[in-house]
Each structure stands twice: as structure tokens, then as C-alpha cells.
Design a protein around this motif. Structure first.
Motif, PDB file in Angstrom:
ATOM      1  N   PHE A   1     -10.451   4.825  -1.659  1.00 46.33           N
ATOM      2  CA  PHE A   1     -11.049   5.395  -0.445  1.00 46.33           C
ATOM      3  C   PHE A   1     -10.487   6.796  -0.195  1.00 46.33           C
ATOM      4  CE2 PHE A   1     -10.699   6.223   4.143  1.00 46.33           C
ATOM      5  CZ  PHE A   1     -12.032   6.205   4.499  1.00 46.33           C
ATOM      6  N   LEU A   2      -9.211   6.976  -0.491  1.00 42.90           N
ATOM      7  CA  LEU A   2      -8.577   8.273  -0.285  1.00 42.90           C
ATOM      8  C   LEU A   2      -8.974   9.284  -1.363  1.00 42.90           C
ATOM      9  CD1 LEU A   2      -4.973   7.170   0.746  1.00 42.90           C
ATOM     10  CD2 LEU A   2      -6.780   8.061   2.207  1.00 42.90           C
TER      11      LEU A   2
ATOM     12  N   LEU B   1     -21.975   8.012   8.901  1.00 48.74           N
ATOM     13  CA  LEU B   1     -21.859   6.944   9.875  1.00 48.74           C
ATOM     14  C   LEU B   1     -22.938   7.020  10.938  1.00 48.74           C
ATOM     15  CD1 LEU B   1     -19.826   4.869   9.412  1.00 48.74           C
ATOM     16  CD2 LEU B   1     -18.267   5.975  10.977  1.00 48.74           C
TER      17      LEU B   1
ATOM     18  N   PHE C   1      -9.367   1.005   6.653  1.00 49.97           N
ATOM     19  CA  PHE C   1     -10.314   2.125   6.719  1.00 49.97           C
ATOM     20  C   PHE C   1     -11.714   1.634   7.056  1.00 49.97           C
ATOM     21  CE2 PHE C   1     -11.573   1.098   2.362  1.00 49.97           C
ATOM     22  CZ  PHE C   1     -10.407   0.575   1.839  1.00 49.97           C
TER      23      PHE C   1
ATOM     24  N   LEU D   1     -13.948   2.560  10.411  1.00 43.00           N
ATOM     25  CA  LEU D   1     -15.322   3.069  10.351  1.00 43.00           C
ATOM     26  C   LEU D   1     -16.238   2.245  11.256  1.00 43.00           C
ATOM     27  CD1 LEU D   1     -15.765   3.912   6.553  1.00 43.00           C
ATOM     28  CD2 LEU D   1     -15.502   5.475   8.463  1.00 43.00           C
TER      29      LEU D   1
ATOM     30  N   PHE E   1       0.829  -1.210   0.000  1.00 40.25           N
ATOM     31  CA  PHE E   1       0.000   0.000   0.000  1.00 40.25           C
ATOM     32  C   PHE E   1       0.858   1.253   0.000  1.00 40.25           C
ATOM     33  CE2 PHE E   1      -2.261   3.400   2.212  1.00 40.25           C
ATOM     34  CZ  PHE E   1      -3.269   3.599   1.285  1.00 40.25           C
TER      35      PHE E   1
ATOM     36  N   THR F   1      -7.352   9.810   7.710  1.00 38.92           N
ATOM     37  CA  THR F   1      -8.499  10.238   6.915  1.00 38.92           C
ATOM     38  C   THR F   1      -9.803   9.801   7.576  1.00 38.92           C
ATOM     39  OG1 THR F   1      -7.137   9.966   4.962  1.00 38.92           O
ATOM     40  CG2 THR F   1      -9.489  10.178   4.603  1.00 38.92           C
ATOM     41  N   VAL F   2      -9.830   8.544   8.037  1.00 42.22           N
ATOM     42  CA  VAL F   2     -11.051   8.031   8.653  1.00 42.22           C
ATOM     43  C   VAL F   2     -11.426   8.851   9.878  1.00 42.22           C
ATOM     44  CG1 VAL F   2     -12.026   6.084   9.927  1.00 42.22           C
ATOM     45  CG2 VAL F   2     -10.763   5.675   7.826  1.00 42.22           C
TER      46      VAL F   2
ATOM     47  N   ALA G   1     -10.299  11.843  10.735  1.00 48.05           N
ATOM     48  CA  ALA G   1     -10.107  13.284  10.564  1.00 48.05           C
ATOM     49  C   ALA G   1      -9.059  13.821  11.518  1.00 48.05           C
ATOM     50  CB  ALA G   1     -11.426  14.031  10.729  1.00 48.05           C
TER      51      ALA G   1
ATOM     52  N   LEU H   1       0.935   4.041  -2.838  1.00 51.54           N
ATOM     53  CA  LEU H   1       0.595   5.424  -2.500  1.00 51.54           C
ATOM     54  C   LEU H   1       1.665   6.384  -3.009  1.00 51.54           C
ATOM     55  CD1 LEU H   1      -1.397   7.233  -0.842  1.00 51.54           C
ATOM     56  CD2 LEU H   1       0.225   7.040   1.028  1.00 51.54           C
TER      57      LEU H   1
ATOM     58  N   ARG I   1     -18.399   7.349   5.075  1.00 56.11           N
ATOM     59  CA  ARG I   1     -17.712   7.890   6.243  1.00 56.11           C
ATOM     60  C   ARG I   1     -18.477   9.035   6.883  1.00 56.11           C
ATOM     61  NH1 ARG I   1     -13.836  10.895   8.713  1.00 56.11           N
ATOM     62  NH2 ARG I   1     -14.279  12.795   7.579  1.00 56.11           N
TER      63      ARG I   1
ATOM     64  N   VAL J   1      -1.985   7.032   6.872  1.00 57.92           N
ATOM     65  CA  VAL J   1      -2.641   7.908   5.900  1.00 57.92           C
ATOM     66  C   VAL J   1      -4.140   7.617   5.871  1.00 57.92           C
ATOM     67  CG1 VAL J   1      -2.709   8.579   3.482  1.00 57.92           C
ATOM     68  CG2 VAL J   1      -0.532   8.007   4.535  1.00 57.92           C
ATOM     69  N   LEU J   2      -4.483   6.305   5.860  1.00 60.52           N
ATOM     70  CA  LEU J   2      -5.896   5.920   5.826  1.00 60.52           C
ATOM     71  C   LEU J   2      -6.591   6.254   7.138  1.00 60.52           C
ATOM     72  CD1 LEU J   2      -5.391   2.481   4.089  1.00 60.52           C
ATOM     73  CD2 LEU J   2      -6.621   4.407   3.132  1.00 60.52           C
TER      74      LEU J   2
ATOM     75  N   LEU K   1      -1.893  13.576   1.286  1.00 57.88           N
ATOM     76  CA  LEU K   1      -3.081  13.587   0.436  1.00 57.88           C
ATOM     77  C   LEU K   1      -3.278  14.934  -0.224  1.00 57.88           C
ATOM     78  CD1 LEU K   1      -5.934  11.599   2.106  1.00 57.88           C
ATOM     79  CD2 LEU K   1      -4.851  11.282  -0.102  1.00 57.88           C
TER      80      LEU K   1
ATOM     81  N   LEU L   1      -8.305   8.894  -4.640  1.00 60.63           N
ATOM     82  CA  LEU L   1      -7.276   9.010  -5.671  1.00 60.63           C
ATOM     83  C   LEU L   1      -7.618   8.200  -6.914  1.00 60.63           C
ATOM     84  CD1 LEU L   1      -4.230   8.691  -3.267  1.00 60.63           C
ATOM     85  CD2 LEU L   1      -5.188  10.764  -4.238  1.00 60.63           C
TER      86      LEU L   1
END
Lengths: 300, 327
Positions: free
Chosen positions: A240-241, A263, B154, B158, A148, B260-261, B263, A152, A260, B256-257, B272, A243
Motif C-alpha cells: 500500500f505504501l 474515494l 489503511f 479509507l 509491521f 499516508t491515507v 495525507a 518496514l 485512495r 506511517v500508514l 517513506l 514499496l
């Protein structure tokens, strides 16, 4: 068996195969029945996924792009099995339609990585020693990074977009195939049947093509089965990001990212695409491990 | 304790070797980044200004010469390396701040997260290996590890957020101020690392249990605790340590993930933003930062492994040590 790194080299018996972390554990002694149950479950999941990927219309109940503002964020019901999202689209149908893209990218990246790895690995095996050594140093460094992170960083350089995500995931997957293809080529080039073919006067390129390459391909394909899961995960993470593909494309990573922010009101929007990813990757790993165990039993 | 003179020289040679490999890897990463950005299509100045910019060609040419983009490639490369040597990574296109500052400001938050996650992962992995004795327990744990490794980080984030923050209200939803806010991100990030580490450690412990030295240890009457901590686990930890760079890489990529999840601020956010803005100096900075982490982790591992595994200590130093002991 763990990957013997630089420090640990020489501790493991020479028969130990290189083991890529995160991909699989070596098969443990397990009752045949347990393995068979896991295998048939995994195969069933993969069969359903294959249908979803090839002919999503057969499984989907709604149009994945059809919006219905009044029916937005409805919980799972008999009309909408996985509920509806912020635009009132049917989450179940979107998961079904997302299968092709999400799994496709894993298959595509693995296939490309396999071909590139096969060519580069066998070329490195027959290349002059300094070239071979230099190539292997680069491969070693890349192997020390998780897929990953490599993917990235590659996307960071290339820029966002679905095509670049596919390229990035492929580049991230390649090193392990190069390594294995090189080892297999070297082992097979020294094998008796290959030497015999050479002695009876078959030209070298032909020997390579007919007797070395098929064996290498077999070993690499088994590894590829397990690699598909890792590639799917990496690609889903990148989308998910934000991209990879963009709205309204049904893609599992992207759907999770939309979920997200919902939720609190509608956890199902994020729950089901994630379940689909996990189910896919678990099934692929189970099948891959069984294939690998069988290949090893045959080889032993 | 008197030390033989040779050992100081060996130490110096060792440190020199380490420094050389650090420089080599960083130089390689910098070169790769430099080449990559010259190969990819797109004019850096256009990229920097963005698609909507209404800028005359004269201004563009001005920016180009300010950045040195109009000079020959080799000269650019030399200038780039020269800047790096001085610790200058250039200036962010978007934020108009030095890259070192952009990354440095967010580093603390990411380090907190990855540090906490590493601690959680170690505890989980050790608990799973030490407590998961017996065939059934091992099969169940292996199954759990497979599922954890197959779940996207991710998504687990969640799910945890949904259950523990939104439904149960045990943890704050986001933010970095509240110390409790780090629990869920750290656990999320730790899970796959813990699963991988547990697999590796368990394989190592099982391998050690098959070794003849363990019979000797048992025959000497070692307690089960001493047996696992001092012998099997120590044996297995060498395998775990050789994976250290991989595990730290997983933590960085996962961060990184996870950032993001949840914040959270951090390197992930910076990365990013830099990717979507095509902020090339920041991207180069992130690549160099990853390379630096890789080199540092590997160097530390190289130094620690011989401490754990006596077989990897060099013979001369063992003789030297014996000579130092008064007869």
C-alpha cells in the motif's frame, strides 16, 4: 493469558503458554455450534481463496489487465460485479487475480520463517548457554515490536521491491518461531520417550531428528497458521505504501493505494480489495485458533 | 519524611542501570544500522546521486572522501559513533539538512496523532472491558475485536474517510490545520490498538476474577466499581503495561500508514520519502528514533509496574519504608 513480560514474570502459573499479542486470544468457553459455524464459514472462504490463488481463470470474469478507458470508474453492476477502476479494468477480476500474490507472500514468508525459526530455535536450545542467552535477548527485543514496524524498517534498509518485501516480512515473523521452537526443543529433549531412545543407544542426532523435531514442528505449525494472517497484513501494508509490486500488477495493497485517490468518485475501487484482505485474515485466524485449541486439548 | 540513607544509593544505582540499558540499546541499534548499510549491495554515492545523475568519477571520489567512505570500516564506525554521541545524525542526502532537524520538524505532528490515538484506544478498550459484561456481550466483542485486528489499518482509514468526510461531510478530508482533521486519523490508528488492549485487559480481568483475593475483596463489601477499578482492572493493567512497547510500536508503524491515507505530515512521510530516495542517514535516524522510543517506553513501564503491583516491589524497600514510619 497475557504475555508475561519482564515485570510480570512469575505472576502467571508455570503452565501458561507464551502468548503472542495480536495473534490470538486463548479459546474461551464457547458453545460448540458457534465455533463450528465460524469454522465452516472460514473454511469456505479459504477454499474460494485457494481456487482464486491457484486458478484465477476459473473465477475471474474479465482480463485483470484489460483497460477500457470509456468504461472507467463504473459502479458495481451485473457486467462488473465490483465495478471498474480508473483504467476501466474489472475490479472483481483484479481482486481474484490478486489473491495469488497477496496470499502467496503471506504463505511464503510464514513458511520461510517457520523453517528458519525451527533451525535457529533448536540450535539455540542446544547451544552453549552464553550464545543461547544472547540470542534470546535479541529475540526478546524483536518480539517487543509489531511485525509491521520491523518489516518496514527492514525494507527501509534493503530498499523497496517485491522480493525485499518478502524478505522483510519473513524477518519480522521469525522471532516468535525461534522462541517457540527453542522452548519446545528444550521440553522435548527432557521428555521420557526421548530419554528412553537415548538410553537404548540411538545416536543423539538421530534421536533429535526422529523424536524431538517432529514434536517441535507440530507446535510451530499451529502457530504458523495464525501467523499467515499477520504476514499477509504486513505485506499488504508495505505494498500500500508503494514499496512492493508496481502497477499494473493486481495486488490487494497496491489496488487500495490506487483507490485512495478515487474515494470520492469511485469508493468501490478501494472497498473490495480491503474486504478481501479482511476476509482472508479473519478466516485464517479463525481456522488457526481452532487448530490451536485442538492441539491444546490434545496436549492437556 | 526522613528517608533511610540506603534508598538514595539504591535510586542512584537504579538510574545508572537505566542509563546503561538506554545506551546499550541505542548503541546496538546504531551498530545494526551501520552494519546493514555496509552489507547491502550498492555504492552509497551512486545511490545518493540517483540513477540519472551524470557525474564524473572525480566528483564521486570527492563526495566519497567528504563522507569519509574511503576510510577503513572501523574508522568509519568510530566516527559514526562519535557523531551520535554529540547528537549529530549526519545530513540528509536529499534535503541537505541535518537529520535531527528533518525528523524533529515532523515529530510534533506524529506525536499529536499517536497521542490522540492512544487516548482514544484507552477509552475504547476500557469501555469495552467495563461495559462488556456477560457471555453474549463478550462473544460479540471478541468477534468485533477479531475483525478489527484483521482489517488493514489503511483500509479502515479509507472507509472512514469515504463515509464521514466524503459522504456525510462531518470531517475535513485532509490537512493538519483544522483541529477536527485529527479525529478520523486518530480513530483509525486507535482501533486495532484498542482491540488488542481490550483482549489483553479482558483476559487479565477474567484471570483476576478467578483469584482467591477477589473473594476477600467481595467479602469486605467492596462495591462493583471499586472492585473493578481497584482490583481486577488494576491486576489486568499490569499485563497491558508489559505490552506497552508493542502497543506504542503499533502506533508508530500504523502512523506511517495513517499519515499516508490522510495525507498528513509526520515521521511516516519522512520515512517513506527516505526509503524511496535511499536517504540512508535519514533511515538510520528513523531506526534510532524507534529504538529510543522503545527504550523510553520500557523504562517507564519498569518504573510504573511496581506501583501497580505490590508483589513486584522489592522487599528491602518495603522494610525501609516501614522503618521510616515513627513507631
Amino acid at each position: 493469558m497475557t504475555a508475561p513480560g519482564r515485570g510480570g514474570a512469575g505472576l502467571t502459573p508455570p503452565t501458561a503458554r507464551p502468548h503472542r499479542p495480536g495473534r490470538a486470544v486463548p479459546p474461551r468457553r464457547r458453545r460448540i455450534t458457534g465455533r463450528a459455524v465460524a469454522l465452516s464459514l472460514a473454511a469456505a472462504v479459504l477454499a474460494v481463496l485457494a481456487v482464486a490463488a491457484i486458478a484465477p481463470g476459473l473465477l475471474a470474469t474479465h482480463d485483470p489487465l484489460l483497460t477500457d478507458v470509456r468504461g472507467a470508474l463504473k459502479p458495481p453492476s451485473s457486467a462488473h460485479w465490483f465495478g471498474t477502476d480508473q483504467s476501466g479494468r474489472d475490479v472483481y477480476s483484479r481482486v481474484v487475480h490478486g489473491a495469488g500474490r497477496s496470499i502467496g507472500i503471506g504463505l511464503l514468508a510464514t513458511g520461510l520463517a517457520l523453517v528458519v525459526g525451527l533451525i535457529a530455535g533448536s540450535a539455540s536450545a542446544v547451544a552453549p548457554r552464553p550464545v543461547d542467552a544472547a540470542a534470546m535477548r535479541v529475540v526478546d527485543v524483536l518480539l517487543a515490536f509489531p511485525e509491521f514496524l520491523v518489516a518496514l524498517l527492514v525494507v527501509a534498509v534493503l530498499g523497496p521491491g517485491p522480493a525485499n518485501v518478502a524478505v522483510a516480512v519473513t524477518i519480522a515473523a521469525v522471532p516468535v518461531y525461534i522462541r517457540l521452537a527453542r522452548a519446545q526443543t528444550r521440553a522435548l529433549a527432557a521428555a521420557e520417550h526421548v530419554e528412553a531412545a537415548r538410553i537404548i543407544g540411538i545416536p543423539r542426532p538421530l534421536v533429535h531428528l526422529r523424536h524431538v523435531l517432529p514434536g517441535v514442528l507440530g507446535a510451530v505449525s499451529v502457530l504458523a497458521t495464525i501467523g499467515i494472517g499477520t504476514s499477509i497484513l504486513a505485506a499488504a501494508g508495505l505494498s500500500f505504501l508503494g514499496l512492493g509490486p508496481t502497477e499494473p500488477t493486481p495486488e490487494w495493497g497496491l489496488m487500495l493505494s490506487a483507490g485512495r485517490n478515487l474515494l470520492l468518485q469511485a469508493p468501490w475501487v478501494a472497498l473490495f480489495p480491503g474486504l478481501a484482505i479482511t476476509a482472508t485474515v479473519v478466516s485464517v485466524s479463525v481456522v488457526g485458533r481452532v487448530l490451536r485449541a485442538r492441539a491444546e486439548e490434545r496436549g492437556a | 519524611m526522613p528517608r533511610p540513607r540506603g534508598s538514595a544509593r539504591r535510586l542512584l544505582a537504579r538510574l545508572g542501570g537505566i542509563a546503561a540499558s538506554v545506551v546499550l540499546v541505542l548503541c546496538g541499534a546504531a551498530t545494526l544500522a551501520f552494519i546493514a548499510f555496509r552489507i547491502i549491495p550498492g555504492d552509497p554515492v551512486e545511490v545518493m546521486l540517483g540513477p540519472q545523475a551524470q557525474v564524473s568519477d572525480a566528483v564521486k571520489a570527492g563526495i566519497r572522501s567528504d563522507l569519509g567512505l574511503d576510510r577503513p570500516l572501523l574508522e568509519q564506525y568510530g566516527a559514526f559513533l562519535g557523531q551520535l554521541v554529540r547528537g549529530d545524525l549526519g545530513e540528509s542526502y536529499q534535503l541537505r539538512l541535518p537529520v535531527v532537524e528533518v525528523i524533529g520538524r515532523q515529530l510534533g505532528s506524529t506525536l499529536q496523532l499517536t497521542g490522540a490515538a492512544l487516548a482514544v484506544a484507552l477509552v475504547l478498550a476500557l469501555a469495552s472491558v467495563l461495559l462488556g459484561r456477560g457471555r453474549t456481550a463478550r462473544t460479540v466483542l471478541a468477534g468485533i475485536e477479531l475483525v478489527v485486528l484483521s482489517s488493514p489499518v489503511f483500509w479502515t482509514g479509507l472507509v472512514l474517510l469515504s463515509v464521514f468526510s466524503f459522504q456525510l461531510g462531518w470531517f475535513p478530508v485532509s490537512g493538519a490545520r483544522d483541529p477536527a482533521a485529527i479525529v478520523l486519523p486518530a480513530v483509525t490508528l486507535a482501533l486495532p490498538v484498542a482491540a488488542l488492549l481490550a483482549q489483553v485487559l479482558r483476559d487479565g480481568v477474567e484471570a483476576a476474577e478467578r483469584e482467591p483475593f477477589l473473594t476477600t475483596v467481595r467479602a469486605r463489601g467492596a462495591t462493583p466499581l471499586r472492585e473493578s477499578v481497584h482490583h481486577t482492572l488494576r491486576h489486568a493493567s499490569v499485563g497491558g503495561l508489559t505490552l506497552a512497547a508493542y502497543l506504542v510500536g503499533s502506533l508508530l508503524g500504523g502512523a506511517v500508514l495513517v499519515e499516508t491515507v490522510f495525507a498528513r505530515p509526520g515521521i511516516g512521510r519522512v520515512t517513506l520519502a527516505a526509503i524511496s530516495d535511499r536517504d540512508l542517514p535519514v533511515i538510520t535516524g528513523v531506526i534510532l528514533f524507534s529504538a529510543l522510543v522503545f527504550v523510553v517506553v520500557n523504562t517507564v513501564v519498569d518504573l510504573v509496574v511496581p506501583v501497580l503491583d505490590p508483589r513486584l516491589r522489592r522487599a528491602p524497600s518495603a522494610i525501609g519504608r516501614r522503618a521510616a514510619v515513627p513507631a
